[in-house]
Design an enzyme around this catalytic site. Structure first.
Site, PDB file in Angstrom:
ATOM      1  N   TRP A 297       1.881   9.955  41.624  1.00  0.00           N
ATOM      2  CA  TRP A 297       3.249  10.448  41.376  1.00  0.00           C
ATOM      3  C   TRP A 297       3.248  11.981  41.383  1.00  0.00           C
ATOM      4  O   TRP A 297       4.137  12.631  41.941  1.00  0.00           O
ATOM      5  CB  TRP A 297       3.745   9.900  40.021  1.00  0.00           C
ATOM      6  CG  TRP A 297       5.153  10.189  39.663  1.00  0.00           C
ATOM      7  CD1 TRP A 297       6.144  10.698  40.477  1.00  0.00           C
ATOM      8  CD2 TRP A 297       5.779   9.972  38.379  1.00  0.00           C
ATOM      9  NE1 TRP A 297       7.321  10.798  39.772  1.00  0.00           N
ATOM     10  CE2 TRP A 297       7.137  10.371  38.489  1.00  0.00           C
ATOM     11  CE3 TRP A 297       5.321   9.478  37.157  1.00  0.00           C
ATOM     12  CZ2 TRP A 297       8.035  10.285  37.418  1.00  0.00           C
ATOM     13  CZ3 TRP A 297       6.219   9.382  36.090  1.00  0.00           C
ATOM     14  CH2 TRP A 297       7.556   9.790  36.225  1.00  0.00           C
TER      15      TRP A 297
ATOM     16  N   SER B  40       5.851  -3.884  39.177  1.00  0.00           N
ATOM     17  CA  SER B  40       5.698  -2.880  38.139  1.00  0.00           C
ATOM     18  C   SER B  40       6.824  -3.120  37.147  1.00  0.00           C
ATOM     19  O   SER B  40       7.984  -3.256  37.553  1.00  0.00           O
ATOM     20  CB  SER B  40       5.788  -1.473  38.743  1.00  0.00           C
ATOM     21  OG  SER B  40       5.594  -0.517  37.720  1.00  0.00           O
TER      22      SER B  40
ATOM     23  N   TYR C  86       8.291   8.800  45.379  1.00  0.00           N
ATOM     24  CA  TYR C  86       7.582   9.965  44.843  1.00  0.00           C
ATOM     25  C   TYR C  86       7.710  11.115  45.849  1.00  0.00           C
ATOM     26  O   TYR C  86       7.019  11.153  46.866  1.00  0.00           O
ATOM     27  CB  TYR C  86       6.107   9.653  44.567  1.00  0.00           C
ATOM     28  CG  TYR C  86       5.869   8.640  43.450  1.00  0.00           C
ATOM     29  CD1 TYR C  86       6.893   8.239  42.594  1.00  0.00           C
ATOM     30  CD2 TYR C  86       4.602   8.098  43.238  1.00  0.00           C
ATOM     31  CE1 TYR C  86       6.677   7.314  41.571  1.00  0.00           C
ATOM     32  CE2 TYR C  86       4.368   7.173  42.220  1.00  0.00           C
ATOM     33  CZ  TYR C  86       5.407   6.791  41.398  1.00  0.00           C
ATOM     34  OH  TYR C  86       5.183   5.884  40.396  1.00  0.00           O
TER      35      TYR C  86
HETATM   36  N1  LIG Z   1       7.498   2.829  37.187  1.00  0.00           N
HETATM   37  C1  LIG Z   1       6.277   2.936  37.625  1.00  0.00           C
HETATM   38  O1  LIG Z   1       5.808   2.071  38.309  1.00  0.00           O
HETATM   39  C2  LIG Z   1       5.479   4.151  37.233  1.00  0.00           C
HETATM   40  C3  LIG Z   1       5.953   5.026  36.241  1.00  0.00           C
HETATM   41  C4  LIG Z   1       5.135   6.061  35.810  1.00  0.00           C
HETATM   42  C5  LIG Z   1       3.886   6.238  36.382  1.00  0.00           C
HETATM   43  N2  LIG Z   1       3.458   5.406  37.372  1.00  0.00           N
HETATM   44  C6  LIG Z   1       2.122   5.577  37.994  1.00  0.00           C
HETATM   45  O2  LIG Z   1       1.155   5.789  36.988  1.00  0.00           O
HETATM   46  C7  LIG Z   1       0.446   7.006  37.206  1.00  0.00           C
HETATM   47  C8  LIG Z   1      -0.003   7.571  35.886  1.00  0.00           C
HETATM   48  O3  LIG Z   1       1.062   7.767  34.979  1.00  0.00           O
HETATM   49  P1  LIG Z   1       1.690   9.222  34.719  1.00  0.00           P
HETATM   50  O4  LIG Z   1       1.231  10.119  35.792  1.00  0.00           O
HETATM   51  O5  LIG Z   1       3.135   9.028  34.494  1.00  0.00           O
HETATM   52  O6  LIG Z   1       1.089   9.690  33.339  1.00  0.00           O
HETATM   53  P2  LIG Z   1      -0.401   9.948  32.792  1.00  0.00           P
HETATM   54  O7  LIG Z   1      -1.407   9.498  33.765  1.00  0.00           O
HETATM   55  O8  LIG Z   1      -0.391   9.371  31.436  1.00  0.00           O
HETATM   56  O9  LIG Z   1      -0.427  11.533  32.626  1.00  0.00           O
HETATM   57  C9  LIG Z   1      -0.613  12.377  33.711  1.00  0.00           C
HETATM   58  C10 LIG Z   1      -0.690  13.834  33.235  1.00  0.00           C
HETATM   59  O10 LIG Z   1      -1.782  13.981  32.336  1.00  0.00           O
HETATM   60  C11 LIG Z   1      -2.411  15.227  32.536  1.00  0.00           C
HETATM   61  N3  LIG Z   1      -3.795  14.999  32.962  1.00  0.00           N
HETATM   62  C12 LIG Z   1      -4.270  14.015  33.758  1.00  0.00           C
HETATM   63  N4  LIG Z   1      -5.606  14.087  33.860  1.00  0.00           N
HETATM   64  C13 LIG Z   1      -5.986  15.159  33.135  1.00  0.00           C
HETATM   65  C14 LIG Z   1      -7.239  15.739  32.845  1.00  0.00           C
HETATM   66  N5  LIG Z   1      -8.382  15.239  33.312  1.00  0.00           N
HETATM   67  N6  LIG Z   1      -7.271  16.851  32.058  1.00  0.00           N
HETATM   68  C15 LIG Z   1      -6.129  17.383  31.557  1.00  0.00           C
HETATM   69  N7  LIG Z   1      -4.908  16.862  31.786  1.00  0.00           N
HETATM   70  C16 LIG Z   1      -4.845  15.745  32.566  1.00  0.00           C
HETATM   71  C17 LIG Z   1      -1.622  15.971  33.592  1.00  0.00           C
HETATM   72  O11 LIG Z   1      -0.671  16.748  32.908  1.00  0.00           O
HETATM   73  P3  LIG Z   1      -0.212  18.197  33.461  1.00  0.00           P
HETATM   74  O12 LIG Z   1       0.657  17.838  34.635  1.00  0.00           O
HETATM   75  O13 LIG Z   1       0.539  18.781  32.313  1.00  0.00           O
HETATM   76  O14 LIG Z   1      -1.441  18.932  33.842  1.00  0.00           O
HETATM   77  C18 LIG Z   1      -0.966  14.814  34.345  1.00  0.00           C
HETATM   78  O15 LIG Z   1       0.210  15.226  35.014  1.00  0.00           O
HETATM   79  C19 LIG Z   1       1.436   7.847  38.024  1.00  0.00           C
HETATM   80  O16 LIG Z   1       0.822   8.884  38.751  1.00  0.00           O
HETATM   81  C20 LIG Z   1       2.041   6.784  38.918  1.00  0.00           C
HETATM   82  O17 LIG Z   1       1.175   6.487  40.001  1.00  0.00           O
HETATM   83  C21 LIG Z   1       4.229   4.350  37.785  1.00  0.00           C
END
Ligand SMILES: NC(=O)c1ccc[n+]([C@@H]2O[C@H](COP(=O)([O-])OP(=O)(O)OC[C@H]3O[C@@H](n4cnc5c(N)ncnc54)[C@H](OP(=O)(O)O)[C@@H]3O)[C@@H](O)[C@H]2O)c1
Length: 328
Positions: A21, A153, A56
């Site tokens: 995303w 999802s 996305y």
């Molecule tokens: N409806 C759906 O189906 C849906 C909804 C949400 C998400 N998703 C999927 O799930 C994936 C993961 O969820 P998410 O991206 O919403 O949230 P997440 O994985 O909980 O959080 C991602 C954020 O955490 C931080 N981060 C990640 N790795 C890090 C590290 N090693 N060190 C420091 N900070 C780190 C970054 O923040 P900063 O940007 O502040 O650096 C990043 O933007 C998405 O990319 C997407 O593919 C699907």
């Protein structure tokens, strides 16, 4: 990196995958160069699962993935995309064969493939899950060869339980993390019983569980942690897992005490998810190479002791559950 079967499909995937995303939209500025570097670092670290969606960056994420995979050549990772959120209005009626085929055709083009590994209904309205004809349409599209597998999802545990009643559903993507523990109560056992793959999303509660966010952190106008704090654009549970920020920060201070020496809170949070063997793959989102690489390393951490797991559950019970447990 550890690998396992993706449910009843022939695919084998890494237990830590890449959430794409961030390399699309809604997380502030992420350059194409950073996006490519993040994905390359993930693949270099052994990740073989990528989660994206047609919305996305309106196809940007899918196109960057296609570009990186073309340049790299060799074995392809499993690429999961999603369909449905291009509907406006986003209604159950919109989830019909004609619309889904049009979305799938567009993803085929963006991802530069002639068959999608996995297409997931993108958090459809609950009502759509009570329409067997929708799953019949997906079966037809699968038979046509345009998709190899389909999954759903979901936002809510009950939606997950409903969706897996359809035998064609190979996977469920759901929010599961230290701040969203309910999927482990009933849904995971059902998913295991049916050999349905579980994709754990929002594993870091949108970055909260990295421990780097404070009450003073400011987010860009085009970052959902700014514009969706109250569910203005999509389900509020997708932003900080639906936990009020000040409560989340309080819980983080308690969680820090459980992290083994030499381990980051981020890696701890990802390893906590992988402690449940119903989880097939956890998909932290990464905005740069450094994050992707660090996330991959969580796969190789030692298992967390039972007392640590119990203490994490206690923190959830005392501080977090009241805000989320009965909502999703
Ligand atoms: N409806 C759906 O189906 C849906 C909804 C949400 C998400 N998703 C999927 O799930 C994936 C993961 O969820 P998410 O991206 O919403 O949230 P997440 O994985 O909980 O959080 C991602 C954020 O955490 C931080 N981060 C990640 N790795 C890090 C590290 N090693 N060190 C420091 N900070 C780190 C970054 O923040 P900063 O940007 O502040 O650096 C990043 O933007 C998405 O990319 C997407 O593919 C699907």
């Amino acid at each position: 990196m550890k690998y396992g079967k993706f449910g009843k499909t022939p695919f084998t995937v890494s237990d830590v995958g890449f959430g794409a995303w961030q390399i699309g939209s809604a997380w502030g500025e992420v350059s194409d160069a950073d996006g490519r570097a993040a994905l390359n670092a993930a693949l270099d670290a052994g990740m073989t699962f990528i989660d994206t969606a047609d919305v996305y960056g309106d196809g940007r994420s899918e196109k960057l993935i296609a570009e990186v995979l073309k340049v790299r050549g060799g074995n392809r990772p499993m690429v999961a995309t999603k369909a449905g959120r291009r509907l406006s209005p986003h209604t159950a009626d919109g989830y019909n064969k004609a619309n889904l085929e049009a979305f799938i055709d567009r993803s085929l083009k963006n991802l530069a493939v002639d068959s999608l590994d996995l297409v997931q209904l993108h958090c459809p309205p609950t009502e759509a899950l009570y329409r067997p004809e929708l799953f019949g349409a997906l079966d037809d599209i699968r038979k046509s060869g345009k998709i190899k597998n389909y999954g759903v999802s979901v936002e809510k545990v009950e939606e997950a339980l409903k969706a897996i009643e359809f035998p064609g559903v190979v996977s469920i993507q759901i929010i599961y993390n230290l701040f969203r523990q309910r999927p482990a109560e009933l849904f995971f056992a059902e998913a295991k019983r049916r050999n349905v793959a579980v994709i754990a999303r929002v594993p870091l509660a949108s970055g909260l569980l990295t421990g780097k966010i404070t009450g003073d952190t400011r987010f860009a106008a085009d970052d959902h942690r700014n514009f969706n704090r109250h569910g203005e654009a999509f389900d509020v549970g997708e932003t900080f897992a639906g936990v009020p920020l000040e409560i989340g920060l309080q819980a983080i201070e308690e969680l820090r005490k459980l992290v083994p020496p030499g381990v980051s809170l981020t890696a701890f949070a990802l390893r906590w998810i992988l402690m449940n063997d119903a989880v097939t793959v956890v998909i932290p989102g990464a905005r740069n190479a450094e994050q992707a690489k660090a996330n991959a390393a969580a796969s190789d951490l030692a298992p967390l002791p039972a007392e640590t797991m119990a203490a994490a559950h206690d923190i959830y019970d005392r501080l977090i559950a009241t805000h989320v447990h009965q909502r999703w």
